[in-house]
Design an enzyme around this catalytic site. Structure first.
Site, PDB file in Angstrom:
ATOM      1  N   TRP A  78       0.827  -1.204   0.000  1.00 58.49           N
ATOM      2  CA  TRP A  78       0.000   0.000   0.000  1.00 58.49           C
ATOM      3  C   TRP A  78       0.865   1.260   0.000  1.00 58.49           C
ATOM      4  O   TRP A  78       0.565   2.237  -0.684  1.00 58.49           O
ATOM      5  CB  TRP A  78      -0.938   0.008   1.220  1.00 58.49           C
ATOM      6  CG  TRP A  78      -1.586   1.338   1.402  1.00 58.49           C
ATOM      7  CD1 TRP A  78      -2.508   1.923   0.590  1.00 58.49           C
ATOM      8  CD2 TRP A  78      -1.327   2.285   2.449  1.00 58.49           C
ATOM      9  NE1 TRP A  78      -2.852   3.175   1.068  1.00 58.49           N
ATOM     10  CE2 TRP A  78      -2.141   3.416   2.210  1.00 58.49           C
ATOM     11  CE3 TRP A  78      -0.503   2.274   3.574  1.00 58.49           C
ATOM     12  CZ2 TRP A  78      -2.138   4.531   3.040  1.00 58.49           C
ATOM     13  CZ3 TRP A  78      -0.504   3.379   4.411  1.00 58.49           C
ATOM     14  CH2 TRP A  78      -1.312   4.488   4.137  1.00 58.49           C
ATOM     15  N   HIS A  79       1.956   1.252   0.748  1.00 57.42           N
ATOM     16  CA  HIS A  79       2.831   2.427   0.761  1.00 57.42           C
ATOM     17  C   HIS A  79       3.461   2.664  -0.615  1.00 57.42           C
ATOM     18  O   HIS A  79       3.733   3.809  -0.978  1.00 57.42           O
ATOM     19  CB  HIS A  79       3.928   2.255   1.812  1.00 57.42           C
ATOM     20  CG  HIS A  79       3.474   2.591   3.201  1.00 57.42           C
ATOM     21  ND1 HIS A  79       3.197   1.634   4.151  1.00 57.42           N
ATOM     22  CD2 HIS A  79       3.235   3.783   3.812  1.00 57.42           C
ATOM     23  CE1 HIS A  79       2.816   2.219   5.274  1.00 57.42           C
ATOM     24  NE2 HIS A  79       2.833   3.520   5.095  1.00 57.42           N
TER      25      HIS A  79
END
Length: 414
Positions: free
Chosen positions: A342-343
């Site tokens: 996600w990052h």
């Protein structure tokens, strides 16, 4: 109208707060006298959203509108399916709704990794991750039967709640709805105002003084010296610059993000909404699991509730892993790998996820060992402070990985 001569990105500079507090005055006066001015709140939020996506960011604004229409169709389509009397509770329909809700965010994460010029249009918009998390949470709680009705206007205000739209904290629909539909008493609202002012000044201290000192003043100097030292003499003296960078970056990341979160909570309290806190003294954590219960809490709890617990229950139901300890370990790796992806689709984010999953698994092994041998192991103030010290070192090393600075050093050495 173009306001780009003023930086109107959320909480970007002290001048921004002058305009924000002036616009908040009718809301504050209304709540003080026992009235929630819902129409004015909606206009207020839309105006500030417009100013965020004005000028060079107009294409992001268009993306936001398209995204909202898309997510509304999915959420209310699934709600209609769940509330029909004769509709079977098919798991594939729920899975499809979740996948479709996450699809735009996934596409954005992939497309932004493409070389510049490859994608001929602007992808995503400020806050897409946090709006997606809110939307997925509502779909999952609709499936659980916790949410049975959704008012479209309240839901739109929940997704577009101005103070938290860009970077959280991540609220829950039922909690937000409860606050939004209630007008606090004068005594309660005076308490909210006191907290709002306190959080506002604390946010200024964190973001514009401490965050500036560590991030703008100190960090570039240390980063540059580390790169120069790496090119000149290699690893011996460079290692000390890496250590310095590790601690300074950790302090910068905390004060900058905690300051931003305090601003969001402060403005929410001015509006009579008790947005949850994001940080709770994370650097006094006694172990890595305790750290994740204190750091970016709304994101941590969201991943815990909607990824870790869901995957664990699914694996138990399907009997994928019979040993509960192994199951929890696999669940941690699933959780933190997803958090890493996600990052960003970059190696150091993935390594960061693996690092924390490994640390939590080791921590669980240690805690089980402690429970078995609690009479044989010392427990006093020294051991407690040592646990805090050791956890802080683990956290800072993880932040160094997360920063991507090691990647810069590697390419600098080549």
């Amino acid at each position: 109208m173009n306001f780009n001569f003023i930086n109107l990105q959320p909480y970007s500079n002290p001048q921004y707060f002058i305009y924000l507090l002036i616009a908040l005055l009718p809301i504050i006066i209304g709540l003080y006298f026992g009235k929630r001015l819902k129409n004015y709140e909606a206009i207020f939020s839309l105006v500030f959203l417009f100013l965020i996506f004005d000028g060079n960011h107009w294409q992001e604004g268009i993306n936001l509108i398209i995204y909202l229409i898309y997510e509304f169709l999915i959420t209310f389509g699934y709600l209609h399916y769940r509330t029909k009397k004769d509709s079977p509770n098919k798991s594939w329909v729920f899975n499809l709704a979740v996948v479709l809700a996450i699809l735009p965010l996934t596409a954005v994460k992939i497309l932004i990794q493409m070389p510049k010029g490859t994608v001929p249009f602007v992808v995503g918009f400020l806050g897409i991750s946090y709006i997606t998390f809110k939307n997925v949470q509502v779909i999952m709680e609709t499936r659980d039967g916790v949410i049975k009705q959704i008012d479209p206007l309240t839901y739109a205000r929940f997704l577009l709640f101005f103070p938290t739209i860009s970077s959280g904290p991540i609220d829950r629909y039922r909690r937000f709805k409860s606050d939004y539909e209630k007008v606090p008493s004068r005594e309660e609202y005076i308490g909210d105002l006191q907290l709002a002012v306190r959080y506002l000044f604390q946010g200024f201290l964190y973001k514009f003084i401490l965050g500036w000192f560590f991030g703008t003043y100190l960090l570039p100097k240390i980063a540059m010296r580390g790169l120069i030292a790496g090119n000149a003499i290699g690893g011996l003296k460079l290692s000390w610059w890496v250590v310095a960078y590790m601690y300074v970056y950790t302090m910068y990341l905390f004060f900058d993000f905690a300051g931003y979160s305090l601003f969001a909570v402060s403005i929410s309290h001015f509006m009579g909404i008790h947005t949850p806190m994001n940080f709770n003294k994370p650097f006094i954590s006694k172990n890595i699991k305790d750290f994740w219960n204190r750091w970016h809490m709304t994101l941590s709890f969201w991943f815990r509730d909607y990824i870790y617990m869901r995957f664990t229950f699914f694996a138990m139901k399907k009997k994928l892993i019979k040993n509960r300890i192994r199951l929890s370990q696999v669940s941690y790796f699933v959780l933190f790998l997803i958090m890493g992806f996600w990052h960003g689709l970059t190696w150091y984010y993935i390594v960061y996820g693996i690092y924390h999953a490994t640390a939590i698994c080791i921590n669980d092994i240690w805690l089980r060992f402690k429970r078995k041998h609690k009479d044989q192991l010392p427990s006093n103030k020294f051991t407690q402070w040592f646990a805090i010290f050791l956890t802080f070192q683990f956290v800072c090393l993880g932040m160094l990985i997360f920063s991507g600075y090691l990647s810069q050093l590697w390419f600098g050495w080549q």
